[in-house]
Structures are given as structure tokens and as C-alpha cells.
Write an enzyme that holds these catalytic residues in place. Structure first.
Site, mmCIF file in Angstrom:
data_model
loop_
_atom_site.group_PDB
_atom_site.id
_atom_site.type_symbol
_atom_site.label_atom_id
_atom_site.label_comp_id
_atom_site.label_asym_id
_atom_site.label_seq_id
_atom_site.Cartn_x
_atom_site.Cartn_y
_atom_site.Cartn_z
ATOM 1 N N SER C 26 -26.303 62.069 83.353
ATOM 2 C CA SER C 26 -26.513 63.115 84.356
ATOM 3 C C SER C 26 -25.192 63.791 84.723
ATOM 4 O O SER C 26 -24.178 63.133 84.941
ATOM 5 C CB SER C 26 -27.131 62.509 85.614
ATOM 6 O OG SER C 26 -27.350 63.511 86.574
ATOM 7 N N ASN C 76 -13.949 63.552 88.563
ATOM 8 C CA ASN C 76 -14.683 64.767 88.913
ATOM 9 C C ASN C 76 -15.213 64.708 90.321
ATOM 10 O O ASN C 76 -15.498 63.644 90.865
ATOM 11 C CB ASN C 76 -15.826 65.024 87.917
ATOM 12 C CG ASN C 76 -17.126 64.371 88.347
ATOM 13 O OD1 ASN C 76 -17.868 64.910 89.171
ATOM 14 N ND2 ASN C 76 -17.394 63.188 87.818
ATOM 15 N N CYS C 137 -23.516 58.173 93.877
ATOM 16 C CA CYS C 137 -22.592 59.275 93.665
ATOM 17 C C CYS C 137 -21.499 59.278 94.721
ATOM 18 O O CYS C 137 -21.775 59.355 95.916
ATOM 19 C CB CYS C 137 -23.318 60.611 93.712
ATOM 20 S SG CYS C 137 -22.166 61.958 93.403
ATOM 21 N N THR C 199 -19.562 56.550 88.140
ATOM 22 C CA THR C 199 -18.113 56.682 88.278
ATOM 23 C C THR C 199 -17.581 55.773 89.390
ATOM 24 O O THR C 199 -18.338 55.314 90.237
ATOM 25 C CB THR C 199 -17.750 58.137 88.596
ATOM 26 O OG1 THR C 199 -18.433 58.515 89.790
ATOM 27 C CG2 THR C 199 -18.168 59.070 87.467
HETATM 28 C C1 LIG Z 1 -18.527 66.073 85.508
HETATM 29 C C2 LIG Z 1 -19.438 64.950 85.833
HETATM 30 C C3 LIG Z 1 -20.533 65.169 86.643
HETATM 31 C C4 LIG Z 1 -21.400 64.141 86.957
HETATM 32 N N1 LIG Z 1 -22.493 64.378 87.740
HETATM 33 C C5 LIG Z 1 -23.379 63.398 87.979
HETATM 34 C C6 LIG Z 1 -24.561 63.636 88.719
HETATM 35 O O1 LIG Z 1 -24.823 64.748 89.150
HETATM 36 N N2 LIG Z 1 -25.409 62.605 88.923
HETATM 37 C C7 LIG Z 1 -25.160 61.341 88.449
HETATM 38 O O2 LIG Z 1 -25.989 60.439 88.645
HETATM 39 N N3 LIG Z 1 -24.062 61.082 87.738
HETATM 40 C C8 LIG Z 1 -23.157 62.078 87.495
HETATM 41 N N4 LIG Z 1 -22.040 61.812 86.759
HETATM 42 C C9 LIG Z 1 -21.803 60.459 86.260
HETATM 43 C C10 LIG Z 1 -22.282 60.322 84.810
HETATM 44 O O3 LIG Z 1 -23.665 60.511 84.731
HETATM 45 C C11 LIG Z 1 -21.925 58.931 84.269
HETATM 46 O O4 LIG Z 1 -22.647 57.953 84.990
HETATM 47 C C12 LIG Z 1 -20.456 58.636 84.402
HETATM 48 O O5 LIG Z 1 -19.714 59.774 84.062
HETATM 49 C C13 LIG Z 1 -19.998 57.465 83.533
HETATM 50 O O6 LIG Z 1 -20.264 57.688 82.181
HETATM 51 P P1 LIG Z 1 -19.170 58.308 81.156
HETATM 52 O O7 LIG Z 1 -17.942 57.467 81.286
HETATM 53 O O8 LIG Z 1 -19.845 58.191 79.831
HETATM 54 O O9 LIG Z 1 -18.946 59.695 81.586
HETATM 55 C C14 LIG Z 1 -21.162 62.846 86.441
HETATM 56 C C15 LIG Z 1 -20.054 62.624 85.625
HETATM 57 C C16 LIG Z 1 -19.194 63.653 85.316
HETATM 58 C C17 LIG Z 1 -18.021 63.370 84.443
#
Ligand SMILES: Cc1cc2nc3c(=O)[nH]c(=O)nc-3n(C[C@H](O)[C@H](O)[C@H](O)COP(=O)(O)O)c2cc1C
Ligand SMILES: Cc1cc2nc3c(=O)[nH]c(=O)nc-3n(C[C@H](O)[C@H](O)[C@H](O)COP(=O)(O)OP(=O)(O)OC[C@H]3O[C@@H](n4cnc5c(N)ncnc54)[C@H](O)[C@@H]3O)c2cc1C
Ligand SMILES: Cc1cc2nc3c(=O)[nH]c(=O)nc-3n(C[C@H](O)[C@H](O)[C@H](O)COP(=O)(O)OP(=O)(O)OC[C@H]3O[C@@H](n4cnc5c(N)ncnc54)[C@H](O)[C@@H]3O)c2cc1C
Ligand SMILES: Cc1cc2nc3c(=O)[nH]c(=O)nc-3n(C[C@H](O)[C@H](O)[C@H](O)COP(=O)(O)O)c2cc1C
Ligand code: FES
Ligand code: FES
Lengths: 313, 297, 313, 297
Positions: C26, C76, C137, C199
Site C-alpha cells: 500500500s 516517507n 501508519c 514502516t
Molecule cells: C511512499 C510510501 C507510502 C506508503 N503509504 C502507505 C499507506 O498509505 N498505507 C500503508 O498501509 N502503508 C503505506 N506504506 C508502507 C508500505 O506499504 C510498506 O508496508 C512499507 O513500505 C514496508 O515495505 P517496503 O520496505 O517493501 O517498502 C507506504 C510506504 C511508502 C514507502
């Protein structure tokens, strides 16, 4: 540098006068004499050394592998290998006597009694300026449990303060829901400083053998990867305890002068350097030089003046 | 070899002089680094950052691979201020090192570990057993032994002919094996005056085939008047078997152990190997251990 | 691939049949149609897409900068910019209809009522297979508070389950003292799957201006830097809830096939891919190819068979 | 320029053909990448990984710098399958890019953003204002405008003469400024037939000195029968001032905005800039915005 009274990166933390705000992190700088074996090591750039965690009884440590590399990080599970406090006090402390920096002992244990007993023994040594309580090691049972619970932390710190005339620094575990409440209970128990940050529990698996790379399965994540989390934790704790409260030493991910400045702007009065020593034994001197250059570029005369000066957006 | 007896260790910047393939997926790297080249002693090693410094001296994109990689000296030329290492590409770090180009500046720590010098070895004959990339450190040791008047026999094991990391040539064995008076050996060792046999997992003309333990066992049936010692370096499984053979035969045996390192300086306790006296640091008490002392897990 | 019944990396999670175990995270894959604008995008390699978090009312999001780079990571603070659930359901959901993958909506809110209301609206759409509750979040008030408290999590999940016929996936916050207890209360509330990881709250400061780089000061850390923490959390949660409990989707730091295998060995049945999309829009296909190669190298026929098969030391 | 009207975006691997210094601390990079070179339209940009792929195609040590860096096209040569970008070293990413060597393979995403083409511009005269590294994208646009028969005036600002990123030559202004009939301009623009003036913060012989707004204001006092439009690209502070001037004079003005990017594809909402209609994505709705719509913070 020590003689130079104009030294603008000198700081005083919990009564300890340090040449620089740079503190070598426990477990990455041994008992103080190993890393300085490298030629041209500049001890004057080291504000203080925190010695490897000691426990009451000797510990053999975890089985290998004890270290693994991760993206911009390192995972370790040394498991507190150490020959026990009596041995350390008898054979290692005397070697520290005339070295031009300050030494802080770090103690770990599985119960309050153990911490108290170790603190009592260490408190007798002239070589040691302060005690850091490691209540946040993910590689040993007990320590971590204390670090996640404000009541337990209060009890432990109070007990150690009662037997120890030297300043007591509490090293908080960063992997908790609310680090501020633990910080506050340490302050209530009269801690003299807080070390904000330690490693985060992590795991690496070898996909070929399907076994964890570390002999201990889990380990603690350190290095640049975690630096943004350290900056945030330092800022959160500083905001919670207020500017006039006890000093914070930041630990986690500092590998250059810019990183060191970041954690100081966020509210740390001193800066731990751990994993970065593995990449360059002279890192502390490089960071110290960088801090001096930063002060100049910012028209500041004293590094202490930048502590906590981040301006929020 | 050498040279200054100081125990100095340097954390310094070395310059890449050359990089040449050595067999398949392995390379010989030549560094210029006078202080380390002058201080290095046999069986010591260096920890090498797997990514060069950027032009400005900052580690650049190297933050991704923080740990330096331990590699044994394969040849040290103090008079030139240079030394070689030979390494195999096994993971991301050595893969990145394969991109090193002449002129690259690399942060490097060494010399590390306790040296093994000729005067520490009582036996008149030394059998050096090297499996795969266990060989280079032995090549650093051999001239020292020969200069001290010892008989040196090298048994080198590799998986296949294309993986051999050094040039080969015919070797007329001074101490022949049953049925084998002449075989293919590594040129550098043969030129030094050592006997050298190579055994391959995948048979190939002119080479012995099978495990290093086969020629080793055959040698051990011979008489060594001035005493015999085995020094082995290679995969743990090989070293474990050799340790057992040596113990069974009552022959002194030293092993050059590997372990994952943090500091390289004895500070972090990461690089341990289990001994009868507890965990010992490969970077400080090692890399050479008495085979008798190792506890195999 | 969809037609090929021998597809050995297909998985079924909470009743959702997916071509691959790869789930676009997401917030990094928009509303499903943006990233696939790149030429030759292979939708068949995407197991499912989790859409950007939606809220009841439109949200303008945080002020810029909204993204910063950190060592092996990204920080972010988008702040949940979205046009509100009604708009998304009306204009975006219909665009997803004939795309060859599955879509999961992700919802966020500041109160249980808000979550329930959004879930009710989304539950009506045919385009959506399941709902992921973002209770983790760091960039919006409310959501995070629910994610750190087992009772609150139980109440929220129960309430959403009551109004939503579709599978409900709960996205847990990793930055807590005890992720297992929250996982267990979600299971008690009949969650259909757990997304383990999101995150971690972090901060980056510009040392020249002394201001946080992000407009919102704090942000969420993602990317390879946190992968060892994800592997560990997945393993901990899997150990706690048992092999036969609901499936886990791992989120945090997966950027290649080896990473994906790691979290699956640790106990995840599916694998989120977020930040890695920023480095390569085709990353999902690269990982899918790598997973197929891995199965072959390990003589396995079905990716589901490797889930949780790590052998501890 | 161009060419295919498709809106295709490619996430692909481009090969570095050449890298040359352009002034101090800035470089012109030439990439070979036919698909992007053919699709590119003026004012679009590419997002470039700051570290090349390793020999095996894995990102290698690039895990440390995950985000790709947005750079405008400075020149596109679709017939050669090549394009140039000109960038300044400002941080770690551009620093790493300065190490790019011919033959390096780099992951690259583009063309991104909404193009700005001549037919979208009604005015007969266009003043292009470029501050520092805001100039290259304008150089990509200028030929398009001139081909469409428009009058093009370029006002370029830089801090000092040594920072100029393109070659200069004398420019006899078709539309002289008060007291200035001839001055030093950028060769590429002059050769296209545009008027070009350069103003420097640090005065130097042959150049105007001061801010870009000084010549701009002087131009704005002239008459432009066919209508006038300003297109500016440069530091935010410069663009803000120009937006104000344009508004005061009632002249249409477009700005090429910058923002920190995640995906580059409109998915992550990272790259926003504030407008009267809420936050808009530079990578998707931008990079060109109507000056009237921007809300300055
Ligand atoms: C730019 C950005 C926006 C994100 N927005 C959301 C969000 O709106 N809702 C959510 O549940 N997670 C959000 N996340 C978290 C990601 O869904 C994911 O859980 C997190 O980035 C860890 O995975 P990754 O290391 O593969 O990015 C966001 C992450 C990034 C980098
Ligand atoms: C004292 C000593 C001398 C050595 N001499 C040589 C030599 O001359 N030639 C040669 O080819 N190899 C030698 N090795 C092994 C060499 O260090 C590893 O092959 C190398 O570190 C692998 O790095 P990588 O990044 O490619 O592998 P990765 O698996 O990606 O590395 C991950 C981490 O594990 C460590 N690691 C992985 N394998 C080993 C290993 N076998 N030993 C120690 N650390 C390891 C790496 O250093 C790194 O920190 C020696 C090891 C030691 C301890
Ligand atoms: C549409 C667009 C076109 C551009 N065209 C050019 C050009 O033609 N020539 C040129 O020299 N520069 C151009 N820039 C600016 C260029 O992207 C930045 O200078 C560059 O990203 C800085 O990277 P760094 O790693 O050196 O800096 P760092 O500060 O180390 O970068 C950290 C992060 O912030 C981002 N960042 C930093 N500054 C900027 C900025 N000004 N704009 C966007 N992101 C930034 C980086 O991309 C990276 O993600 C353009 C920016 C945009 C948005
Ligand atoms: C190999 C290693 C061993 C460590 N041992 C200890 C220890 O014994 N006691 C302790 O309090 N912290 C220990 N730490 C944690 C460090 O002191 C430091 O808090 C942590 O590594 C974060 O800082 P860094 O990112 O600068 O390394 C160890 C860290 C490493 C990498
Ligand atoms: S590597 Fe740190 S003690 Fe050996
Ligand atoms: S960079 Fe992701 S929306 Fe623009």
C-alpha cells in the site's frame, strides 16, 4: 587536543569531562586497548570508551556465526562473551590507567541483584568514570525484559544508584512501543544520563541451507540502517524529558560527522560510535575533524551549543 | 620473507595496482601499501573493504556493505611496497571486489592475526594442505619454510581443473608417492623447490583425483626422520577430516581457521572458533590453531 | 501464467488465489494503474495489489518534502493524501476490473467508526477481494495508537469483521514491544490474515538548515535497511500463532528473490514489495522469476511448501 | 525534435556513452537508450539510478542509495538513440554519478512528466529563464519553439563564470536591451537563433551582472505584438520572484518545478508541489505548472 583549552568540541556529560562528544560503543571497542593497536590511533579524539558489557560470572558467549552483514547494517549476537567482572577489574582496568580518554564500564545481568553486585565491584575502580547499565541487549535473557518495562527499569536504576557513587547511565532499548515512559522512570530513579538506542532484534536466513546465519538465530541490528530511528528516538526522548533534564548519549548508526551532528541537533549531548569502527578504526578522528569543520561552517564555537537546536517544520 | 618485527597494524588506504583472473571466478589482486607490505608476516591476513572509496575519499555507496572481507596474503613484496591476495567470488562482497580497477583506493586493515614463522615449526618436513582458496596463504608461508631448510610438500585440492588458481607445471617429486614419481603441480611451489601434487574432484589428465586426504594418507605412511607437521587451510569439512587423520597418526597439525569478522582487532568477539579453552578469536589468537585444540561443532 | 495450472509459485491467502506470493505494498503502487504504465509491465507476476490507504474524508496529505533517502532505506511522510473513499470507489475501482491480478483495499482512520464506515463502502465493490486495515501508519494520528494496543486492535477488527463480508487483513505495526500479543488479539477477533510489518518511525535532519528534511518532521522508514527486522517479526509472530493459524504477509525491506525467500522461510505465506518498486518498476517480475529459480534449485515444486521451513540453529 | 506520440514510459537499462565536465562541478552525461530517446518530448525528464549495475545486472552496492535522481533532458537525439542530461554535483547521488564511466549500465525510468510542446504555447515570443541547472531542460525545449517559428529569448543566471555549464559566444541581440546590443550568450542557444543573455552574481567581463530578474524586467517593458510567455526553471526562490513579476505584468508564466521523488510514476504521492487545487505530483501533473496555480510556502 586535551591541553588545548579552546577545544570547541569538548563536552561534559554527567560530570565526565570529555575531549570530544564521541563515545565508543560497548561491544565494538573491546576493553579499550584492542582497537588502539592500529598505528597512529588518536585517543585524544575519543571522548570516552564504553567497555564491553561485563557480567558477574564469566560468559562463554553464543555459538558462531556471531555476525552477519545486512543492507547498511550489521547483525550481531556475540552473547556477552566476557571473563566476568572480577577478571575484568583485575586484569583489564589497570591497563586503562594512563590512556588519554575516559572509560565507562557497561554492565549486564539477568537479575537486579546481579547488576548491583557487578556495579559494586566496578564502583571501586579508579579507572572507571561511570557505569552504563545495559538493559537493552537482545542477545541475553533478562536484560531486555528490564529494558521494556518502566517499573523494572525504575527498580534496577534505584538499586544500582544506591550502591554506586559513580554516575549511572542507562542504555535504553529502542525497540519498544514507548521509549519515553522508560526514559522518564530512569530519570525518576536518578539516572545521571541516558544512552538512547541500542541494536534492534533482527534475523537473517541463509536461503540455501534454510538456517539462520547467526548461531543464535536472532541478533541485534546496528549500523547506518538504523540511524533515522536513532535520530527520532533521541528527539522524542529529548522532547519528553525537556532540555534541562539529564544528558542523552545517542547510539545507533552514526558513521560520519554529519550523522553525529544530526543526533546532536535532535537532542543528544554525546554520540556513540559502534559499528562504524569496523569500517575504519580511525573513524572517531575523522568524525571529530568533521565536527570541528561543522562548527566553523556554522559559526558556532562550542559543540554543546548545537545540542537540541533542530527547528521543527 | 621478512622484515620488521613490529606488531604494528595499519588501517589505511591501499591502491589497486592490478587485478587478474586466477582460474574461474577467482582473481589475483595486487595492492600497493608499503606499511602493510613491510609489516606482513606469513599466514597473516588483511581485511579489505569490498567497495573502493569515491574520489573524495568518502566511502560512497559502500554503506551497503559495511564489513571488510578477510583475505590471506598470497605473496608479499616488501621491497616493492606491494602484496597480492587471491580470492574467489563467493558472495556480494567478493563480487564487488571483482570490479576493482587499477588506481582504485581501498580501505584496508592489516596485517592481522598471529604470524606463523619457520622458527615456530620444529619438524623438518612440513606438509601444506590447501583446499580451494586455502592455498594462497600457504604460498605466502612456503618460501619462509624452504629458506629455513625445511622439506615442503604441498597437497592442493580443487573441484576441477578450470578452478585452479595458479599456473601449473610438471613436478618431479623428490619424495615420490607409490606409483607417482611425477605429476602436475603448481608452478610457484615447484619453482620454490617444493613437491606439489594436485588432486581434483572432477578427474582430469595429469592430475590426481579424489580428496586431498588420499595423497596425505599415503605420505603419512612414509618415514620422516626430522619430524613431520601438517599445516592445512581450506573448507572446514576438509580441515576436520585432516585433524582426525593427524590425531590418529600422532602427527602435529595446525589449521588456518576462518570466521566472520567484525572489527578484525580483537575487540568485538565476533570471529570466534571453538577450542577446548573456550571461544578464541581468529583475528587475534588465530588464524592458526593447533588441530588438537579445535572443538568441531 | 494465470492459465498455467502448474504455476508453482501461486498461493492462496485468505481465500484469495494469487498468481504469485508477491503483494504490492500500500502506498507504493498507487491505485493500481499508475506503475503498470511502464512498457512491458507483467501484471501476471503480481499476486495482488494493495491500494493506497483510503480514509472516509479526502485528505490533503503532509507538506513536502515527503520523502528522504536514508542508508539502504527511504523515509516517507505522505500523510495519507487521498480523495476519500467515495471518490476512490467511484472512479478508481472500476478501472481495476479486468486487470489480471487481485486487488486489496487498504483503509485508515482516526476512529473505529471511521474504519467501519470505509469498510462498509468498500465491501460493496466487486473489484476488491479483501480489506487491509492499516493500524500502523506513523504518518497519521489515531491509526498508530490502535496498532500498539491489543484491546483496541481486537475491538477494531471485530467491528470491521461485523460489517465486511470480505476477508480482513490486519497490518500490524512493527515498532512495538510485543508484536505477538497484538497478532493474537487480531486472531481472536477473527482476522483472516496478518500483514506483519510496516514502516518504523524515523527522522532525518538537514545539518545545514538544522531542519528535519521531511515537512512532517517524522516519517516511516522502509526499504532493505529494515529487512532483518521484518524477518525476525515474521518469525516471532509465526512461532507465537502456530503454523496452522492464519497466513502472514510480510512487509518491509524485500527487494529481491532472496529476500522474499527469507521472509517465507521465516513464516510468511505472501510477500509485500513496496520501496523496491521505486528502484525498478519491474521488480515484481524479477522477484517472481527468482522465486521460480529458487524452487528449482531446492527441488521444491510449490512455493507454499517452503513457508516456515527455516530450521533454527 | 520529435517523434512517436505514445505516452510510453520505460523502466530500462541505459548505457553510459560519455561523461564530460560542464563548467565546475557539473557534467554532461550521454546515454544510449533508444526507447527513451524516441519517446522523449521537451521538458520531460528521466529518473536515473545513481550507481551503475554490477556486471551481473544486480544493483550491487546501490542498495545504499535507493532513489533514482530526476534529471531533465538537455538534448535528445532520437535518430542516434541517445540523449544527454546535464547535472550538477549537489549531494551523494550526483557525486556517485560523477563516477559513471562509458560502458556503465544504469537503470533509468522515463520519459516522465507532461511534455511542453510548441503547440501548447500561444504567444509568439517566449522568454526562457534558467537559473543554474534549470537551463538544460530549456535547451531541450528551445529548438522546438524556434522550429514552430517563435521568437525565443533566453535569460540565464549563474553564480559565477566558472559555473557556466555550456560554451559561450558573442550574441548580437535581435531584440537589444537598453545599452546592450551585444553580449555573451550560450553558444547552443545562439546557434539556434535565440537571443541569449547571461547574468552572473559575481561580475565578470562580457557578462551582465545581477539577478535574472533585471534583464527580465527590462524585456517586459518592451512590446510583444504576438503575445509573450515566460517559462522559468531554476531555484524555487528565483521562480517565486518571477511568478510575482509575471503576475504583476499580467504575462503568462509557466514554471518547471522540482520535488523529491519516490516512484516517478504517480503512484506514491511523494513528489508534490502545492497548488491552488491541492498538492499535485511533479512527476505526473508536472513538471510544468502554471505560475498562477502555485501556492508558495
Ligand atoms: C511512499 C510510501 C507510502 C506508503 N503509504 C502507505 C499507506 O498509505 N498505507 C500503508 O498501509 N502503508 C503505506 N506504506 C508502507 C508500505 O506499504 C510498506 O508496508 C512499507 O513500505 C514496508 O515495505 P517496503 O520496505 O517493501 O517498502 C507506504 C510506504 C511508502 C514507502
Ligand atoms: C583469516 C581468513 C583468511 C582468508 N583468506 C582467504 C583467501 O586468501 N582467499 C579467499 O578467497 N578467501 C579467503 N577467506 C575467505 C573470505 O574471507 C570469504 O570468502 C569472503 O569474506 C566472502 O565475502 P563475500 O562478501 O563474497 O561473501 P558473503 O557471504 O556475501 O559475505 C557476507 C559476510 O560473511 C563473511 N564471510 C563469508 N564467507 C566467509 C568465510 N569463508 N570466512 C570469513 N568470512 C566470511 C564476509 O566477510 C561478509 O562479512 C579468508 C577468511 C579468513 C577468515
Ligand atoms: C523534474 C526535475 C528535473 C531536474 N532536472 C535537473 C537537471 O537537468 N540538472 C540538474 O542538475 N538537476 C536537476 N534536477 C535536480 C536533481 O534531481 C537533484 O539535484 C538531484 O536529485 C540531487 O541528488 P543528490 O543525490 O546529489 O542530492 P541529495 O541531496 O543527496 O539527494 C537526496 C535525495 O533528495 C533528492 N533531491 C535532492 N535535491 C533535489 C532537487 N533539487 N529536486 C529533486 N530531488 C532532489 C534526490 O533525488 C535524492 O532522492 C531536477 C529535478 C527534478 C524534479
Ligand atoms: C558486535 C557488537 C557487539 C555489541 N556488544 C554490546 C554489548 O556488549 N553491550 C552493549 O550495551 N551494547 C553492545 N552493542 C551495541 C552497541 O554498543 C551500540 O549500541 C549499537 O551497535 C548501535 O550503535 P552503532 O550503530 O553505532 O553500532 C554491540 C554492538 C555490536 C555491533
Ligand atoms: S573480528 Fe572482532 S574480535 Fe575478531
Ligand atoms: S514520485 Fe511517486 S507520485 Fe511522483
Amino acid at each position: 587536543m586535551t591541553e588545548n583549552k579552546k577545544n570547541d568540541i569538548a563536552v561534559t556529560i554527567a560530570g565526565i569531562e570529555m575531549n570530544t562528544p564521541l563515545v565508543m560503543a560497548s561491544g565494538t571497542f573491546g576493553y579499550g586497548f584492542e582497537v588502539p593497536r592500529v598505528a597512529d590511533f588518536r585517543f585524544e579524539d575519543v571522548g570516552a570508551v564504553v567497555l564491553k558489557s561485563v557480567t558477574l560470572k564469566p560468559r562463554t558467549g553464543n555459538k558462531p556465526h556471531r555476525i552477519a552483514e545486512t543492507p547498511a547494517g550489521v547483525l550481531n549476537s556475540i552473547g556477552m562473551q566476557n571473563p566476568g567482572v572480577e577478571y575484568v577489574a583485575k586484569y583489564y582496568f589497570p591497563m586503562l590507567k594512563n590512556l588519554p580518554t575516559k572509560f565507562i564500564a557497561n554492565i549486564a545481568g539477568e537479575s537486579t541483584d546481579e547488576y548491583v553486585e557487578v556495579a559494586r565491584i566496578i564502583a571501586e575502580s579508579d579507572a572507571i568514570e561511570a557505569i552504563e547499565l545495559n538493559i537493552s541487549c537482545p542477545n541475553v535473557k533478562g536484560g531486555c525484559a528490564i529494558g521494556v518495562n518502566p517499573q523494572d527499569a525504575f527498580a534496577l536504576v534505584s538499586a544500582v544508584k544506591a550502591v554506586c557513587g559513580k554516575p549511572v547511565i542507562v542504555k535504553l532499548t529502542p525497540g519498544v512501543t514507548d521509549i519515553k515512559s522508560i526514559a522518564e522512570s530512569c530519570i525518576a530513579a536518578k539516572a545521571d544520563a541516558l544512552s538512547v538506542g541500542n541494536t534492534y532484534t533482527g534475523m537473517v536466513i541463509d536461503t540455501h541451507t534454510r538456517r539462520p546465519v547467526l548461531g543464535n538465530n536472532y541478533g541485534g541490528l546496528s549500523g547506518p540502517a538504523i540511524r533515522p530511528l536513532t535520530v527520532c528516538n533521541v528527539h522524542k526522548v529529548r522532547q519528553a524529558i525537556g532540555d534541562s533534564a539529564i544528558p542523552i548519549i545517542a547510539f545507533g548508526g552514526v558513521s560520519n560527522a554529519s550523522d553525529a551532528v544530526e543526533v546532536m541537533l535532535a537532542g543528544a549531548s554525546a554520540v556513540g560510535v559502534g559499528t562504524a569502527v569496523f569500517t575504519n578504526a580511525h573513524i572517531c578522528s575523522e568524525i571529530a575533524d568533521g565536527l570541528r569543520a561543522y562548527l566553523q561552517s556554522q559559526n558556532e564555537t562550542n559543540i554543546a551549543d548545537i545540542v537540541g537546536t533542530v527547528k521543527l517544520n | 620473507m621478512k622484515k620488521s618485527n613490529s606488531n604494528a597494524i595499519f588501517d589505511t588506504i591501499a591502491t589497486v595496482i592490478a587485478q587478474k583472473p586466477s582460474g574461474t571466478n577467482a582473481y589475483t589482486l595486487t595492492f600497493e601499501c608499503p606499511e602493510i607490505a613491510e609489516a606482513a608476516q606469513p599466514i597473516q591476513f588483511v581485511n579489505i573493504a569490498p567497495v573502493p572509496l569515491t574520489a573524495e575519499g568518502s566511502p560512497g555507496p559502500a554503506l551497503d556493505m559495511l564489513l571488510r572481507r578477510p583475505l590471506g596474503f598470497s605473496q608479499v613484496r616488501p621491497e616493492q611496497g606491494r602484496f597480492d591476495v587471491i580470492y574467489q567470488v563467493v558472495g556480494r562482497g567478493t563480487q564487488a571486489m571483482a570490479d576493482f580497477k587499477p588506481g582504485d583506493r581501498v580501505r584496508i586493515l592489516g596485517p592481522l592475526g598471529m604470524p606463523l614463522t619457520a622458527d615456530m615449526i620444529k619438524a623438518q618436513t612440513v606438509i601444506l594442505v590447501g583446499g580451494g582458496l586455502g592455498l594462497p596463504p600457504l604460498y605466502d608461508l612456503a618460501p619462509e619454510l624452504i629458506k629455513a631448510g625445511k622439506e615442503v610438500i604441498v597437497i592442493a585440492g580443487a573441484r576441477a581443473e578450470n578452478l585452479l588458481i595458479m599456473d601449473t607445471q610438471q613436478c618431479k617429486l623428490k619424495r615420490p608417492l607409490p606409483d607417482i614419481g611425477e605429476t602436475t603441480g603448481f608452478k610457484p611451489f615447484v619453482e620454490l623447490g617444493a613437491d606439489c601434487v594436485i588432486t581434483l574432484d572432477t578427474p582430469a589428465e595429469g592430475f590426481l583425483s579424489g580428496l586431498v586426504t588420499e595423497p596425505l594418507n599415503k605420505y603419512l605412511e612414509q618415514d620422516f626422520d626430522g619430524g613431520l607437521e601438517i599445516i592445512a587451510c581450506g573448507p572446514p569439512i576438509m580441515m576436520k577430516v585432516i585433524a582426525q587423520i593427524a590425531r590418529d597418526r600422532g602427527v602435529k597439525c595446525r589449521l588456518i581457521m576462518e570466521a566472520r569478522m567484525g572489527c578484525g582487532l580483537g575487540a568485538c568477539q565476533a570471529c570466534v572458533c571453538k577450542t577446548t579453552d573456550g571461544y578464541k578469536r581468529v583475528c587475534t589468537e588465530g588464524p592458526v590453531f593447533d588441530a588438537e585444540d579445535i572443538v568441531w561443532e
